[in-house]
Design a protein around this motif. Structure first.
Motif, mmCIF file in Angstrom:
data_model
loop_
_atom_site.group_PDB
_atom_site.id
_atom_site.type_symbol
_atom_site.label_atom_id
_atom_site.label_comp_id
_atom_site.label_asym_id
_atom_site.label_seq_id
_atom_site.Cartn_x
_atom_site.Cartn_y
_atom_site.Cartn_z
ATOM 1 N N LYS A 1 0.842 -1.194 0.000
ATOM 2 C CA LYS A 1 0.000 0.000 0.000
ATOM 3 C C LYS A 1 0.882 1.252 0.000
ATOM 4 O O LYS A 1 1.971 1.268 0.570
ATOM 5 N N TYR B 1 0.789 4.957 1.566
ATOM 6 C CA TYR B 1 -0.022 5.623 2.586
ATOM 7 C C TYR B 1 0.585 6.948 3.024
ATOM 8 O O TYR B 1 1.766 7.212 2.827
ATOM 9 N N ASP C 1 -5.258 0.724 -2.973
ATOM 10 C CA ASP C 1 -3.814 0.700 -2.700
ATOM 11 C C ASP C 1 -3.314 1.979 -2.046
ATOM 12 O O ASP C 1 -2.106 2.164 -1.885
ATOM 13 N N LYS D 1 -3.856 4.531 1.458
ATOM 14 C CA LYS D 1 -4.469 4.664 2.779
ATOM 15 C C LYS D 1 -3.937 5.907 3.491
ATOM 16 O O LYS D 1 -2.906 6.467 3.090
ATOM 17 N N LYS E 1 5.238 1.624 -1.169
ATOM 18 C CA LYS E 1 4.881 0.225 -0.916
ATOM 19 C C LYS E 1 6.014 -0.575 -0.309
ATOM 20 O O LYS E 1 5.798 -1.687 0.179
#
Length: 214
Positions: A72, A74, A106, A108, A181
């Motif tokens: 992810k 973020y 993908d 956050k 990521k």
């Protein structure tokens, strides 16, 4: 025919130059050199600072952490719900990030409270509801105070500290920190500045387009 070929070559060169100048976000934090053996040869690789493993409780009472953020992108920030100064503006600006990416699994947002004694799960849920935040795109996290402060200062490079001399009892920097990521810092933005938040949104899009093996 020569003019046609020249035109095609010119377009090809322009396209190549354009692709080679695509924006690449820098990688921030400490780094070290690591030697490894590849195909029988010793090569030196760069090891970048990453966000260490953590596990806290979100506004729904669920235990979540770094394992839930694998693969992810973020954005992280630090706040407290009773903050009388920069937090309200920060969270209003973070809503722009939320609205831009809330339908993209993908991406956050992680907001760590620096006042876990007051900011219990029900308090965080009420805060999220007031902002109009629902679902699991944006988590407001409550965790051990020492662990949160250590993450802030040592990993995300954001200064936070208790201070009884100021309104609210805490001081903290209002940065929005962009994590890729691979858990590396790729950008830091003033969360009180709408122009910098716009840049954050643009940089998330750049990061989403980055090759997976970058």
């Amino acid at each position: 025919m020569k003019k046609l070929i020249s035109g095609i070559l010119l377009i090809t060169v322009f396209a190549a130059c354009k692709s080679n100048t695509a924006k690449v976000l820098p990688i921030y934090g400490n780094r070290s050199a690591e030697k490894k053996t590849v195909n029988g040869q010793t090569v030196t690789d760069t090891v970048y600072q990453t966000i260490p493993a953590f596990k806290f409780i979100n506004q729904y009472g669920d235990s979540v952490g770094s394992k839930n953020l694998q693969d992810k992108i973020y954005v992280a920030d630090f706040f407290f719900t009773s903050c009388p100064s920069i937090c309200p503006g920060m969270q209003r600006n973070m809503l722009s990030v939320y609205n831009a990416f809330k339908d993209m699994p993908d991406v956050k947002i992680i907001s760590y409270t620096i006042d876990p004694k007051h900011d219990t799960v029900p308090v965080l849920k009420k805060y999220a509801d007031k902002l109009g935040v629902s679902g699991n795109m944006w988590w407001f996290l409550n965790g051990d105070k020492d662990k949160v402060y250590s993450l802030a200062t040592k990993s995300y490079l954001v200064a936070v500290s208790p201070d009884s001399t100021v309104a609210g009892g805490y001081v903290h920097q209002g940065y929005f920190v962009l994590i890729d990521k691979q858990q590396r810092i790729r950008g830091s933005y003033d969360g009180t500045n709408p122009q910098q938040v716009d840049q954050l949104i643009a940089d998330i899009k750049t990061l989403k387009a980055e090759p997976a093996d970058k």
